[in-house]
Design an enzyme around this catalytic site. Sequence first.
Site, PDB file in Angstrom:
ATOM      1  N   SER A 144      -3.643  34.153 -42.190  1.00 37.87           N
ATOM      2  CA  SER A 144      -4.707  33.276 -42.672  1.00 37.87           C
ATOM      3  C   SER A 144      -5.791  34.058 -43.406  1.00 37.87           C
ATOM      4  O   SER A 144      -6.049  35.224 -43.125  1.00 37.87           O
ATOM      5  CB  SER A 144      -5.337  32.510 -41.510  1.00 37.87           C
ATOM      6  OG  SER A 144      -4.383  31.733 -40.854  1.00 37.87           O
TER       7      SER A 144
HETATM    8  N1  SAH Z   1      -2.676  32.910 -36.726  1.00 32.91           N
HETATM    9  C1  SAH Z   1      -2.033  33.568 -37.847  1.00 32.91           C
HETATM   10  C2  SAH Z   1      -1.546  32.613 -38.907  1.00 32.91           C
HETATM   11  C3  SAH Z   1      -0.297  31.968 -38.503  1.00 32.91           C
HETATM   12  S1  SAH Z   1       0.535  31.048 -39.748  1.00 32.91           S
HETATM   13  C4  SAH Z   1      -2.972  34.618 -38.436  1.00 32.91           C
HETATM   14  O1  SAH Z   1      -3.736  35.188 -37.709  1.00 32.91           O
HETATM   15  O2  SAH Z   1      -2.910  34.895 -39.612  1.00 32.91           O
HETATM   16  C5  SAH Z   1       1.116  29.745 -38.710  1.00 32.91           C
HETATM   17  C6  SAH Z   1       2.131  30.124 -37.669  1.00 32.91           C
HETATM   18  O3  SAH Z   1       2.384  28.964 -36.898  1.00 32.91           O
HETATM   19  C7  SAH Z   1       3.486  30.585 -38.210  1.00 32.91           C
HETATM   20  O4  SAH Z   1       3.796  31.841 -37.717  1.00 32.91           O
HETATM   21  C8  SAH Z   1       4.451  29.526 -37.673  1.00 32.91           C
HETATM   22  O5  SAH Z   1       5.736  30.046 -37.318  1.00 32.91           O
HETATM   23  C9  SAH Z   1       3.715  29.032 -36.452  1.00 32.91           C
HETATM   24  N2  SAH Z   1       4.100  27.706 -35.953  1.00 32.91           N
HETATM   25  C10 SAH Z   1       4.415  26.595 -36.651  1.00 32.91           C
HETATM   26  N3  SAH Z   1       4.706  25.575 -35.824  1.00 32.91           N
HETATM   27  C11 SAH Z   1       4.564  26.062 -34.538  1.00 32.91           C
HETATM   28  C12 SAH Z   1       4.732  25.508 -33.234  1.00 32.91           C
HETATM   29  N4  SAH Z   1       5.103  24.238 -33.045  1.00 32.91           N
HETATM   30  N5  SAH Z   1       4.501  26.308 -32.168  1.00 32.91           N
HETATM   31  C13 SAH Z   1       4.118  27.604 -32.323  1.00 32.91           C
HETATM   32  N6  SAH Z   1       3.962  28.180 -33.529  1.00 32.91           N
HETATM   33  C14 SAH Z   1       4.174  27.423 -34.626  1.00 32.91           C
END
Ligand code: SAH
Length: 218
Positions: free
Chosen positions: A69
């Site tokens: 992010s």
């Molecule tokens: N928090 C991260 C950004 C993550 S991007 C950062 O610090 O940059 C979003 C993430 O959510 C992805 O890795 C994706 O695989 C995960 N995701 C999507 N749906 C999900 C679910 N139902 N449960 C857990 N993770 C999920």
Amino acid sequence: MTTQTRGIGMTSQRTRDRMVARLRDKGIRDEAVLAAMAAVPRHIFVDEALASRAYEDSALPINFEQTISQPFVVARMIEALRGGEELGRVLEVGTGCGYQAAVLARVAKEVYSIERIAALLDKARANLRSLRLANLRLVHGDGAQGLPEAALFDGIIIAAAAPKIPDALLQQLAPGGRIVAPVGAGAQTLWMMERTATGWTEKRLDEVKFVPLRSGKA
Ligand code: SAH
């Protein structure tokens, strides 16, 4: 401090401080959040080829079609989650590379972060190792179901967008707790919802662009 966390040139503490100064310029006011972001080395969460861009205010690819992010969005979400108060137990849905989890662990007593893609969680675990955050637990699972065994939470952050916030997550929020999540299928809006004694209050934050929340493990 190790060579890896100190970094050189584009990954140095000075570069990180400049990122924090820009976050301040863009309106982030919470000093605890700014201090946490000055402390966590974002470059260790991206591939080496992208490390020189780690302190730009942009999202970057992290494999498996996911992204780390944007720093402003991470700051904005955690600032809204805190509301100027100490955070107890927090759940993050969507660990990704682990960056936001590391920042959260510096401002909350206890953090659980859940990721559905096992290979990505392994990567996050490796990224986080050198930071030795004893109050952070990583879990492989479908975060749309929340984490009933660790609920209730004082705060929940969802790092992936859904057309609506899953009920399971709303139910796992303690009274007085807050949830911050991107909502929408096409255009997405970041919302903060607070559980009050009698119901909910909500606040619209920003227009955002997150990867979709998916169901099931991978
Ligand atoms: N928090 C991260 C950004 C993550 S991007 C950062 O610090 O940059 C979003 C993430 O959510 C992805 O890795 C994706 O695989 C995960 N995701 C999507 N749906 C999900 C679910 N139902 N449960 C857990 N993770 C999920």
